[in-house]
Design a protein around this motif. Structure first.
Motif, PDB file in Angstrom:
ATOM      1  N   TRP A   1      39.637  24.157  -8.078  1.00  0.00           N
ATOM      2  CA  TRP A   1      39.498  24.670  -6.793  1.00  0.00           C
ATOM      3  C   TRP A   1      37.832  25.121  -6.755  1.00  0.00           C
ATOM      4  CZ3 TRP A   1      37.566  29.646  -6.008  1.00  0.00           C
ATOM      5  CH2 TRP A   1      37.692  30.634  -7.387  1.00  0.00           C
TER       6      TRP A   1
ATOM      7  N   GLY B   1      44.323  23.320  -6.248  1.00  0.00           N
ATOM      8  CA  GLY B   1      44.628  22.683  -7.290  1.00  0.00           C
ATOM      9  C   GLY B   1      43.459  23.497  -8.586  1.00  0.00           C
ATOM     10  N   ASP B   2      43.671  22.898  -9.808  1.00  0.00           N
ATOM     11  CA  ASP B   2      43.048  23.570 -10.764  1.00  0.00           C
ATOM     12  C   ASP B   2      41.533  23.427 -10.493  1.00  0.00           C
ATOM     13  OD1 ASP B   2      45.113  24.490 -12.180  1.00  0.00           O
ATOM     14  OD2 ASP B   2      45.406  22.673 -13.375  1.00  0.00           O
TER      15      ASP B   2
END
Length: 124
Positions: free
Chosen positions: A38, A35-36
């Motif tokens: 991370w 995901g963003d």
């Protein structure tokens, strides 16, 4: 420099850094997988892994601590330095200092590797 000769560009990189290329390739994969956010996921995993490793270490027993301390005391790796601000003068040290002072005052002190300052010259 003559006209028409190429000028070296200090900002240009030739070939590139292979580890940088690998990091650039890994970034999109990490974003897809974790995901963003991370970065925080990876840091949490690292923190958890570090805590698990520290949890597996067994502290030394009291007996092992005492043996380690005795080993350091009985097998010195180098002689202890004389620290006059922490230790009192021993009678041997005091006698040695007096002997050096007496020799220095009588001018019979052994000449060490230190250079003595030159004697001042008298002007006629």
């Amino acid at each position: 420099m003559g006209a028409g000769q190429p000028v070296a560009d200090p900002q240009r990189r030739v070939g590139g850094d292979p580890s940088r290329q690998a990091r650039r390739a890994a970034h999109p994969r990490l974003v897809r997988r974790l995901g963003d956010d991370w970065i925080s996921v990876v840091s949490d995993r690292d923190r958890r892994r570090e805590q698990q490793q520290t949890a597996h270490t067994v502290p030394p027993t009291v007996r092992e601590q005492k043996l380690a301390r005795l080993e350091l005391e009985l097998i010195p790796s180098r002689p202890q330095p004389y620290e006059p601000w922490r230790e009192p003068l021993t009678p041997e040290r005091r006698a040695h200092n007096w002997r050096i002072l007496e020799l220095a005052l009588t001018g019979k002190a052994p000449r060490g590797s230190r250079r003595r300052p030159p004697k001042p010259r008298s002007t006629p």
